[in-house]
Design a protein around this motif. Structure first.
Motif, PDB file in Angstrom:
ATOM      1  N   GLY A   1     -15.850  54.611  12.244  1.00 28.92           N
ATOM      2  CA  GLY A   1     -17.341  55.245  11.910  1.00 28.92           C
ATOM      3  C   GLY A   1     -18.163  54.839  12.702  1.00 28.92           C
ATOM      4  O   GLY A   1     -19.458  55.261  12.621  1.00 28.92           O
ATOM      5  N   ALA A   2     -18.127  54.021  13.567  1.00 29.75           N
ATOM      6  CA  ALA A   2     -18.862  53.317  14.331  1.00 29.75           C
ATOM      7  C   ALA A   2     -19.668  54.394  15.264  1.00 29.75           C
ATOM      8  O   ALA A   2     -18.615  55.287  15.749  1.00 29.75           O
ATOM      9  CB  ALA A   2     -18.836  52.006  15.243  1.00 29.75           C
TER      10      ALA A   2
ATOM     11  N   PRO B   1     -20.265  49.529  19.969  1.00 31.72           N
ATOM     12  CA  PRO B   1     -21.214  49.293  18.967  1.00 31.72           C
ATOM     13  C   PRO B   1     -21.787  47.870  18.694  1.00 31.72           C
ATOM     14  O   PRO B   1     -22.717  47.690  17.904  1.00 31.72           O
ATOM     15  CB  PRO B   1     -20.412  50.113  17.800  1.00 31.72           C
ATOM     16  CG  PRO B   1     -19.097  49.460  17.750  1.00 31.72           C
ATOM     17  CD  PRO B   1     -19.114  49.646  19.501  1.00 31.72           C
ATOM     18  N   LYS B   2     -21.154  46.877  19.255  1.00 29.70           N
ATOM     19  CA  LYS B   2     -21.574  45.465  18.808  1.00 29.70           C
ATOM     20  C   LYS B   2     -21.524  44.770  20.205  1.00 29.70           C
ATOM     21  O   LYS B   2     -20.143  44.209  20.501  1.00 29.70           O
ATOM     22  CB  LYS B   2     -20.819  45.141  17.757  1.00 29.70           C
ATOM     23  CG  LYS B   2     -21.236  43.681  17.198  1.00 29.70           C
ATOM     24  CD  LYS B   2     -20.635  43.195  16.350  1.00 29.70           C
ATOM     25  CE  LYS B   2     -20.639  43.978  14.710  1.00 29.70           C
ATOM     26  NZ  LYS B   2     -19.957  43.226  13.697  1.00 29.70           N
TER      27      LYS B   2
ATOM     28  N   HIS C   1     -25.938  49.651  14.624  1.00 29.26           N
ATOM     29  CA  HIS C   1     -26.532  49.906  13.197  1.00 29.26           C
ATOM     30  C   HIS C   1     -27.591  48.627  13.244  1.00 29.26           C
ATOM     31  O   HIS C   1     -26.954  47.510  13.662  1.00 29.26           O
ATOM     32  CB  HIS C   1     -25.432  49.728  12.279  1.00 29.26           C
ATOM     33  CG  HIS C   1     -24.490  51.051  12.724  1.00 29.26           C
ATOM     34  ND1 HIS C   1     -24.735  52.323  12.050  1.00 29.26           N
ATOM     35  CD2 HIS C   1     -23.037  50.808  13.076  1.00 29.26           C
ATOM     36  CE1 HIS C   1     -23.592  52.998  12.389  1.00 29.26           C
ATOM     37  NE2 HIS C   1     -22.758  52.325  12.856  1.00 29.26           N
ATOM     38  N   HIS C   2     -28.463  48.949  12.380  1.00 27.87           N
ATOM     39  CA  HIS C   2     -29.260  47.518  11.929  1.00 27.87           C
ATOM     40  C   HIS C   2     -28.289  46.453  11.243  1.00 27.87           C
ATOM     41  O   HIS C   2     -27.339  46.938  10.403  1.00 27.87           O
ATOM     42  CB  HIS C   2     -30.354  48.130  10.998  1.00 27.87           C
ATOM     43  CG  HIS C   2     -31.100  46.891  10.708  1.00 27.87           C
ATOM     44  ND1 HIS C   2     -31.138  45.973   9.876  1.00 27.87           N
ATOM     45  CD2 HIS C   2     -32.787  46.740  11.253  1.00 27.87           C
ATOM     46  CE1 HIS C   2     -32.097  45.291   9.776  1.00 27.87           C
ATOM     47  NE2 HIS C   2     -33.138  45.839  10.591  1.00 27.87           N
TER      48      HIS C   2
ATOM     49  N   ALA D   1     -24.391  48.118   6.060  1.00 25.97           N
ATOM     50  CA  ALA D   1     -23.402  47.832   5.952  1.00 25.97           C
ATOM     51  C   ALA D   1     -22.138  48.213   7.168  1.00 25.97           C
ATOM     52  O   ALA D   1     -21.351  47.408   7.331  1.00 25.97           O
ATOM     53  CB  ALA D   1     -22.511  48.328   4.600  1.00 25.97           C
ATOM     54  N   ALA D   2     -22.645  49.225   8.020  1.00 23.55           N
ATOM     55  CA  ALA D   2     -21.679  49.662   9.022  1.00 23.55           C
ATOM     56  C   ALA D   2     -21.857  48.606  10.014  1.00 23.55           C
ATOM     57  O   ALA D   2     -20.831  48.583  10.952  1.00 23.55           O
ATOM     58  CB  ALA D   2     -22.294  50.998   9.523  1.00 23.55           C
ATOM     59  N   ALA D   3     -22.864  47.832  10.277  1.00 24.28           N
ATOM     60  CA  ALA D   3     -22.785  46.854  11.277  1.00 24.28           C
ATOM     61  C   ALA D   3     -21.825  45.701  11.181  1.00 24.28           C
ATOM     62  O   ALA D   3     -21.383  44.707  11.863  1.00 24.28           O
ATOM     63  CB  ALA D   3     -24.311  46.077  11.303  1.00 24.28           C
TER      64      ALA D   3
END
Length: 221
Positions: free
Chosen positions: A218-219, A132-133, A196-197, A201-203
């Motif tokens: 949760g990602a 995710p990142k 996530h953008h 907050a998820a980022a």
């Protein structure tokens, strides 16, 4: 003595002083030009082999400076120089990926970091679909268009960070639709690919004991 300096944005006073007293200065064309290194004391980096040969031939009492973009210990020239048996002193600076994450205020200890410089892009592009990142050092062959194509339909956000540290630095946060139509991309640049953008907050992710090793809870893939 060989000293390897990291360089991003503008040269430090320490680097200017070291270059002024060096018998040999190795670096990229733009770095050498910015420092005003005379032709008879410079080696322009392309392939690292000729530079290593010149460093090996340098008398022990002479001083050499090697200039590397960003942190020379992060996908930088120090590994190749040390593998050739040369001893070096390193003066690091921040990496361009660190600056890109800072520009959007995202922790990066949970990010997957990838260099596309001279590497097969397939494993990196595949990783974009599962992590995710991701922060990517791009090159002339694999950049934002290829990155967007590899993540099509996943709803990723893209941070395009161009010419970091320079007077014309630009950082853009793009949706997939926006990223597909960007054509005015300056070099050098790095790209962050996020599930996530960056303002979501998820980022932010979660701190783990193993950097880059865990997906935040949760990602989305």
């Amino acid at each position: 003595m060989i000293t390897v300096y990291g360089y991003i944005g503008a040269p430090s006073a320490g680097l200017r002083e070291a270059v002024a007293g060096a018998s040999l200065v190795v670096g990229g064309q733009r770095h050498l030009d910015a420092l005003g290194v005379p032709d008879d004391r410079r080696i322009v980096l392309g392939r690292i082999g000729p530079a290593i040969d010149a460093l090996q031939e340098l008398p022990a009492e002479d001083r050499a400076v090697v200039i590397a973009s960003g942190d020379p210990l992060f996908y930088g020239v120090v590994r190749r120089i040390r593998a050739a048996g040369l001893k070096v002193r390193v003066v690091p600076t921040v990496t361009s990926l660190q600056l890109a994450f800072a520009a959007v205020a995202l922790p990066w200890d949970d990010a997957l970091l990838v260099s596309l410089h001279g590497n097969d892009p397939a494993p990196a592009l595949e990783a974009l679909r599962t992590h995710p990142k991701v922060g990517l050092l791009t090159d002339g062959r694999t950049g934002l268009p290829q990155i967007v194509a590899a993540t099509a339909g996943l709803g990723r956000s893209y941070v395009l960070a161009e010419r970091l540290g320079e007077h014309d630095e630009q950082v853009r946060v793009l949706s997939e639709e926006q990223a597909r139509v960007v054509t005015d991309i300056a070099q050098p640049n790095v790209v962050l690919v996020l599930a996530h953008h960056p303002d979501d907050a998820a980022a932010i992710g979660e701190q783990t004991a193993i950097a880059g090793g865990a997906r935040p809870a949760g990602a989305e893939a």
